[in-house]
Scaffold this active site. Structure first.
Site, short mmCIF file in Angstrom:
data_model
loop_
_atom_site.label_atom_id
_atom_site.label_comp_id
_atom_site.label_asym_id
_atom_site.label_seq_id
_atom_site.Cartn_x
_atom_site.Cartn_y
_atom_site.Cartn_z
N ASN A 220 135.40 -28.50 -24.19
CA ASN A 220 136.21 -29.57 -23.52
C ASN A 220 135.39 -30.97 -23.82
O ASN A 220 134.52 -31.18 -24.44
CB ASN A 220 136.34 -29.44 -22.21
CG ASN A 220 135.14 -29.11 -21.44
OD1 ASN A 220 134.29 -29.93 -21.33
ND2 ASN A 220 135.08 -27.76 -21.04
N CYS A 284 129.00 -27.85 -11.35
CA CYS A 284 129.47 -29.11 -12.03
C CYS A 284 129.91 -28.91 -13.30
O CYS A 284 130.61 -29.90 -14.01
CB CYS A 284 128.56 -30.24 -11.66
SG CYS A 284 129.20 -31.78 -12.11
#
Length: 432
Positions: A220, A284
């Site tokens: 990604n 995160c």
């Protein structure tokens, strides 16, 4: 970074204290850099420090006599230790050993260096250096927290190979990093502001890569910038920080221990292992939801006449949910913070994820907004947390959550706000 003269280091009177650690050899370079930056430097060494580096070396680099004894008749004729205490603008102890930290934390003044530290009203900064097990010992954590409460600013320690052969947190920051912290205080906590001292914080950051064949993978757009900013902020506030990082092109923040991983399975294993002794866990990373059921052994070739390719994907484990679940069934640690990158219905999806995955807090980003989110230097967030988890007052929400909207700002500032919010929500610290 601003030049030293622009940030006020020029003309600053720095009393450099050196205690008995192998990292004392770095103090010579630190003294040299301070002088080059325009600071006035005087050196005080403990008796043990002289086994690692000679006073003559420091005298040659600073141009000033090196003080080593509290009971020096010549110096004490003029109350030399009080004169030195009044002379300094900044007392910088580098390296600060576990022994020296313990003595200062209890207010001892049994040698010249500890006496000066108690007798001076100067800014007080230390760069800890010790074996990783000593740094992780609860006693050292208590001492670090007490020193922070007393007004000391702790720089580091960093992580990596140690002289004893161990690997982990405890290395003294490099002299260049210490100088940078002195001339740019935005990189570290202000004096007396180390609310995370003694805490262990684990953070995941960056993307994962799921191999399809030896040359292709699923991934990604995550740059890792937000996770790295969180790690830097937590370290600046005094925490011991472990950063589990997917593949990114970012340098490891000073004072942070980084573990590099590639796939979601590797990150899952590392997260479970490190979360076990963490006080705060922040997920995160942009973890791939799926991986190839079976990565091809060789490069997948195009087949003439076929217009498509079918890949069977299987689910990756949910890292943040695993950590939260094992926390609930185990020791009660850590406090778990998740991230949600969304393109619509930000608050609704964030609330659902916070509840469904049994998180304590969630930071939601709208990555569809131009100039924010993946790859950008700025970000905005909606932070939600369970009411009752925090220690300060908040305006209540009807469904058991409190929330705060953080406006667009540099990721470094946003990260500091998120870390401080998480610290405010932590249960009461056990330290005295």
């Amino acid at each position: 970074m601003s030049s030293p003269s622009e940030t006020g280091i020029a003309g600053r009177r720095v009393l450099l204290g050196i205690s008995a650690g192998i990292a004392a050899y770095k103090s010579a370079q630190l003294a040299r850099l301070l002088r080059q930056a325009g600071a006035e430097v005087r050196v005080v060494m403990t008796e043990g420090a002289q086994a690692f580096i000679t006073p003559l070396t420091l005298q040659a680099l600073t141009g000033e006599p090196v003080r080593t004894s509290l009971l020096d008749p010549e110096a004490e004729a003029g109350m030399g230790h009080i004169e030195l205490a009044r002379w300094a603008d900044t007392i910088l102890v580098a390296p600060a050993t576990a022994d020296l930290m313990a003595r200062l934390a209890t207010g001892m003044a049994d040698d010249l260096l500890t006496t000066l530290c108690l007798a001076s009203e100067a800014e007080r900064v230390m760069a800890p250096a010790m074996n990783q097990a000593m740094w992780r010992h609860p006693a050292t954590g208590r001492n670090a927290a007490r020193l922070a409460d007393d007004g000391w600013r702790l720089l580091g320690p960093a992580s990596g190979d140690q002289a004893c052969g161990d690997v982990g947190p405890g290395r003294m920051l490099e002299p260049e990093a210490i100088l940078a912290a002195l001339v740019d205080e935005s990189q570290v906590s202000n004096a007396g502001d180390a609310p995370a001292a003694g805490l262990i914080v684990t953070i995941t950051a960056g993307p994962t890569r799921e191999p399809l064949d030896p040359v292709r993978y699923l991934s990604n757009h995550s740059s890792g910038k937000m996770g790295y900013a969180l790690a830097e902020a937590a370290a600046a506030l005094g925490a011991t920080v472990r950063l589990i990082s997917g593949p990114v092109s970012l340098p490891c923040p000073a004072g942070v221990e980084r573990l590099e991983v590639e796939t979601a399975l590797e990150m899952h294993e590392a997260a479970r292992r490190l979360a076990a002794d963490s006080d705060l866990f922040i997920g995160c990373a942009a973890v791939a939801d799926y991986r190839a059921e079976q990565a091809a052994e060789h490069k997948i070739k195009k087949v003439e006449g076929e217009e498509g390719l079918t890949l069977r994907l299987v689910k990756n484990p949910d890292i943040i949910a695993t950590v939260a679940t094992e926390r609930d069934t185990g020791t009660g640690r850590p406090f778990v913070v998740g991230f949600a990158a969304e393109t619509r219905d930000l608050e609704a999806y964030a609330r659902d994820k916070l509840t469904r995955k049994r998180l304590d807090m969630i930071v939601a980003n709208d990555v569809s907004r131009p100039g924010l989110g993946f790859g950008a230097d700025d970000n905005a967030a909606l932070v939600l947390w369970r009411r009752g988890a925090r220690q300060d007052e908040a305006s209540p929400e009807s469904d058991g959550f409190d929330q705060e909207a953080l406006a667009p700002q540099p990721k470094s500032r946003l990260a500091m706000a998120v870390i401080r919010r998480a610290l405010a929500c932590l249960p009461a610290r056990p330290h005295p």
